[in-house]
Scaffold this motif. Structure first.
Motif, PDB file in Angstrom:
ATOM      1  N   THR A   3       0.851  -1.187   0.000  1.00 43.20           N
ATOM      2  CA  THR A   3       0.000   0.000   0.000  1.00 43.20           C
ATOM      3  C   THR A   3       0.885   1.234   0.000  1.00 43.20           C
ATOM      4  O   THR A   3       2.071   1.155   0.345  1.00 43.20           O
ATOM      5  CB  THR A   3      -0.901   0.017   1.254  1.00 43.20           C
ATOM      6  OG1 THR A   3      -0.062   0.149   2.403  1.00 43.20           O
ATOM      7  CG2 THR A   3      -1.738  -1.254   1.354  1.00 43.20           C
ATOM      8  N   PRO A   4       0.343   2.399  -0.349  1.00 43.75           N
ATOM      9  CA  PRO A   4       1.150   3.627  -0.313  1.00 43.75           C
ATOM     10  C   PRO A   4       1.766   3.883   1.062  1.00 43.75           C
ATOM     11  O   PRO A   4       2.885   4.354   1.156  1.00 43.75           O
ATOM     12  CB  PRO A   4       0.152   4.724  -0.698  1.00 43.75           C
ATOM     13  CG  PRO A   4      -0.879   4.014  -1.519  1.00 43.75           C
ATOM     14  CD  PRO A   4      -0.971   2.631  -0.929  1.00 43.75           C
ATOM     15  N   ALA A   5       1.050   3.553   2.138  1.00 39.99           N
ATOM     16  CA  ALA A   5       1.573   3.780   3.483  1.00 39.99           C
ATOM     17  C   ALA A   5       2.811   2.917   3.736  1.00 39.99           C
ATOM     18  O   ALA A   5       3.734   3.334   4.429  1.00 39.99           O
ATOM     19  CB  ALA A   5       0.510   3.489   4.522  1.00 39.99           C
ATOM     20  N   GLU A   6       2.857   1.713   3.182  1.00 40.70           N
ATOM     21  CA  GLU A   6       4.009   0.841   3.365  1.00 40.70           C
ATOM     22  C   GLU A   6       5.233   1.356   2.622  1.00 40.70           C
ATOM     23  O   GLU A   6       6.353   1.043   2.988  1.00 40.70           O
ATOM     24  CB  GLU A   6       3.671  -0.576   2.907  1.00 40.70           C
ATOM     25  CG  GLU A   6       2.665  -1.268   3.804  1.00 40.70           C
ATOM     26  CD  GLU A   6       2.187  -2.586   3.235  1.00 40.70           C
ATOM     27  OE1 GLU A   6       2.264  -2.773   2.008  1.00 40.70           O
ATOM     28  OE2 GLU A   6       1.723  -3.430   4.017  1.00 40.70           O
ATOM     29  N   ASN A   7       5.023   2.138   1.586  1.00 40.52           N
ATOM     30  CA  ASN A   7       6.124   2.697   0.816  1.00 40.52           C
ATOM     31  C   ASN A   7       6.548   4.075   1.303  1.00 40.52           C
ATOM     32  O   ASN A   7       7.504   4.644   0.792  1.00 40.52           O
ATOM     33  CB  ASN A   7       5.749   2.790  -0.668  1.00 40.52           C
ATOM     34  CG  ASN A   7       5.631   1.424  -1.308  1.00 40.52           C
ATOM     35  OD1 ASN A   7       6.336   0.496  -0.926  1.00 40.52           O
ATOM     36  ND2 ASN A   7       4.731   1.293  -2.269  1.00 40.52           N
TER      37      ASN A   7
END
Length: 104
Positions: A3-7
């Motif tokens: 997900t964007p949060a993980e990146n």
């Protein structure tokens, strides 16, 4: 799939500390107030099921209105500081860039 949060790249630092040293206010070439301080943190932390005493001295810098406010605080006063960590050009040393602080 990530997900964007993980990146997301995150550099946020929060520390309760007291001001142990404050330099004279200086100004950047563009006229922005800048203040270097030395902050001291002390607490207890549990690590590997053992309680340990944690102490740290940390160089800090603040700019603009944050620097002006910080310069008015008493040596020995405790605060909750928020900001980010960075190394000045050409060094391996970390400096805490204080972006805000509140009474702890």
């Amino acid at each position: 799939m990530t997900t964007p949060a993980e990146n997301a790249v995150v550099n946020q630092f929060v520390l309760t500390a007291k001001i142990v040293e404050s330099n004279t206010m200086r100004y950047t070439p563009s006229g922005v107030p800048a203040l270097n301080c030395l902050l001291e943190h002390a607490s207890e932390a549990v690590e590997a099921s053992q309680t340990r005493q944690v102490k740290a001295l940390l160089k800090s810098v603040s700019f603009g209105s944050v620097a002006e406010r910080l310069a008015q605080q008493e040596i020995g006063s405790s605060w909750l500081f928020k900001g980010f960590l960075a190394s000045p050009r050409g060094t391996k040393q970390l400096v805490f860039h204080v972006q805000e602080f509140t009474q702890s």
